[in-house]
Design a protein around this motif. Structure first.
Motif, PDB file in Angstrom:
ATOM      1  N   LYS A   1     -10.816  -9.590   1.829  1.00 46.58           N
ATOM      2  CA  LYS A   1     -10.129  -9.405   0.546  1.00 46.58           C
ATOM      3  C   LYS A   1     -10.287  -7.966   0.064  1.00 46.58           C
ATOM      4  O   LYS A   1      -9.328  -7.356  -0.440  1.00 46.58           O
ATOM      5  N   ALA A   2     -11.483  -7.408   0.218  1.00 47.15           N
ATOM      6  CA  ALA A   2     -11.727  -6.024  -0.210  1.00 47.15           C
ATOM      7  C   ALA A   2     -10.900  -5.044   0.620  1.00 47.15           C
ATOM      8  O   ALA A   2     -10.323  -4.083   0.085  1.00 47.15           O
ATOM      9  N   LEU A   3     -10.807  -5.289   1.927  1.00 47.03           N
ATOM     10  CA  LEU A   3     -10.019  -4.407   2.789  1.00 47.03           C
ATOM     11  C   LEU A   3      -8.536  -4.523   2.492  1.00 47.03           C
ATOM     12  O   LEU A   3      -7.808  -3.525   2.525  1.00 47.03           O
ATOM     13  N   ARG A   4      -8.080  -5.721   2.183  1.00 48.93           N
ATOM     14  CA  ARG A   4      -6.661  -5.910   1.830  1.00 48.93           C
ATOM     15  C   ARG A   4      -6.334  -5.131   0.559  1.00 48.93           C
ATOM     16  O   ARG A   4      -5.308  -4.436   0.486  1.00 48.93           O
ATOM     17  N   MET A   5      -7.194  -5.212  -0.442  1.00 49.49           N
ATOM     18  CA  MET A   5      -6.968  -4.485  -1.690  1.00 49.49           C
ATOM     19  C   MET A   5      -6.999  -2.980  -1.458  1.00 49.49           C
ATOM     20  O   MET A   5      -6.158  -2.233  -1.971  1.00 49.49           O
TER      21      MET A   5
ATOM     22  N   ALA B   1       3.667  -1.219   7.932  1.00 49.10           N
ATOM     23  CA  ALA B   1       4.017  -0.591   6.654  1.00 49.10           C
ATOM     24  C   ALA B   1       2.758  -0.199   5.886  1.00 49.10           C
ATOM     25  O   ALA B   1       1.689  -0.794   6.080  1.00 49.10           O
ATOM     26  N   PRO B   2       2.860   0.802   5.005  1.00 46.57           N
ATOM     27  CA  PRO B   2       1.721   1.152   4.155  1.00 46.57           C
ATOM     28  C   PRO B   2       1.204  -0.086   3.420  1.00 46.57           C
ATOM     29  O   PRO B   2       1.981  -0.859   2.873  1.00 46.57           O
ATOM     30  N   GLY B   3      -0.100  -0.272   3.440  1.00 46.24           N
ATOM     31  CA  GLY B   3      -0.698  -1.433   2.786  1.00 46.24           C
ATOM     32  C   GLY B   3      -0.912  -2.620   3.701  1.00 46.24           C
ATOM     33  O   GLY B   3      -1.494  -3.627   3.290  1.00 46.24           O
ATOM     34  N   ASP B   4      -0.474  -2.519   4.963  1.00 44.89           N
ATOM     35  CA  ASP B   4      -0.629  -3.639   5.895  1.00 44.89           C
ATOM     36  C   ASP B   4      -2.090  -3.842   6.290  1.00 44.89           C
ATOM     37  O   ASP B   4      -2.825  -2.878   6.546  1.00 44.89           O
ATOM     38  N   LEU B   5      -2.483  -5.105   6.371  1.00 45.65           N
ATOM     39  CA  LEU B   5      -3.756  -5.509   6.941  1.00 45.65           C
ATOM     40  C   LEU B   5      -3.409  -6.348   8.167  1.00 45.65           C
ATOM     41  O   LEU B   5      -2.806  -7.417   8.041  1.00 45.65           O
ATOM     42  N   VAL B   6      -3.747  -5.846   9.340  1.00 44.87           N
ATOM     43  CA  VAL B   6      -3.237  -6.401  10.594  1.00 44.87           C
ATOM     44  C   VAL B   6      -4.365  -6.987  11.426  1.00 44.87           C
ATOM     45  O   VAL B   6      -5.436  -6.385  11.564  1.00 44.87           O
ATOM     46  N   LEU B   7      -4.118  -8.147  12.004  1.00 44.10           N
ATOM     47  CA  LEU B   7      -5.046  -8.747  12.946  1.00 44.10           C
ATOM     48  C   LEU B   7      -4.502  -8.540  14.356  1.00 44.10           C
ATOM     49  O   LEU B   7      -3.347  -8.851  14.625  1.00 44.10           O
TER      50      LEU B   7
END
Length: 237
Positions: free
Chosen positions: A173-177, A62-68
């Motif tokens: 944290k910066a990439l998540r934001m 989804a838009p806004g996802d930060l995935v590992l």
């Protein structure tokens, strides 16, 4: 038709053939494909791509996802990352591939292995191999004016290898934001500890991620793990 082995293993066989027979990699790839009943590697790659869940995985992000995205070396995580970027190009989304691991020539060789012509992604997929890659660099290259981008970062453990870069958790944290504010999807490839291979489990999980420095995994929204051709996507609460 069924492949005798996952494509990452066939690619490894082709590399060994190229070395042992002293032939170009593209010739070894085509020979490996013919051994599987295909007329060329591009034909095999197209067949395998249709069977892999890359488009399904991207559809579940989804838009806004930060995935590992985690896997042991040689189990296809870089190819999966590139496939996600290619799928983004196919759906007319801005696509980026950041790598601290390989130079541009290696990346384009891998695109060829996936059956994607370099010209098909020129101007649509930005490949960045700078030694300066970190969260700030990634954010700057994508830019806040671009929305719905899909960015692949190869790989997580190298982001804070330079002493002047912020701590890994600060960067995540910066990439998540950034992902949240631009409705982008950022996928970070990750190493898996070799101790996983001594366990009876068929696929790794969060406890198997190799981390030289502390990191709150709660910063990620989803995790995808791969092993021996299996792929598992999970939500992170």
């Amino acid at each position: 038709m069924r492949l005798s082995a996952p494509i990452f293993k066939l690619k490894r066989q082709a590399k060994l053939l190229a070395r042992d027979a002293n032939i170009p990699l593209h010739a070894a790839l085509d020979q490996t494909a013919r051994n599987e009943g295909f007329y060329a590697w591009s034909h095999l790659a197209a067949f395998a791509s249709n069977r892999r869940p890359t488009h399904e995985i991207l559809a579940q992000l989804a838009p806004g996802d930060l995935v590992l995205l985690g896997a042991r070396p040689g189990h296809g995580k870089t190819l999966m990352g590139l496939e996600l970027a290619i799928e983004a190009v196919r759906t007319d989304r801005p696509a980026f591939f950041f790598t601290l691991e390989d130079h541009e020539g290696v990346v384009f060789d891998r695109l060829q292995m996936l059956g994607t012509d370099r010209k098909a992604v020129e101007g649509k997929l930005l490949i960045d191999t700078s030694d300066d890659i970190c969260a700030d660099h990634i954010i700057d290259r994508i830019g806040h004016r671009i929305s719905r981008a899909v960015a692949i970062v190869d790989y997580l453990q190298l982001l804070d290898q330079r002493r002047h870069n912020p701590e890994l958790e600060v960067q995540i944290k910066a990439l998540r934001m950034f992902a949240s504010t631009t409705s982008s999807i950022i996928v970070l490839l990750s190493q898996i500890d070799r101790a996983f291979e001594t366990t009876p489990r068929s696929i790794p999980g969060m406890t198997d991620i190799r981390l030289p420095n502390p990191l709150d995994f709660g910063l990620f929204t989803k995790a995808c793990f791969m092993h021996d051709g299996e792929t598992y996507l999970e939500e992170i609460a």
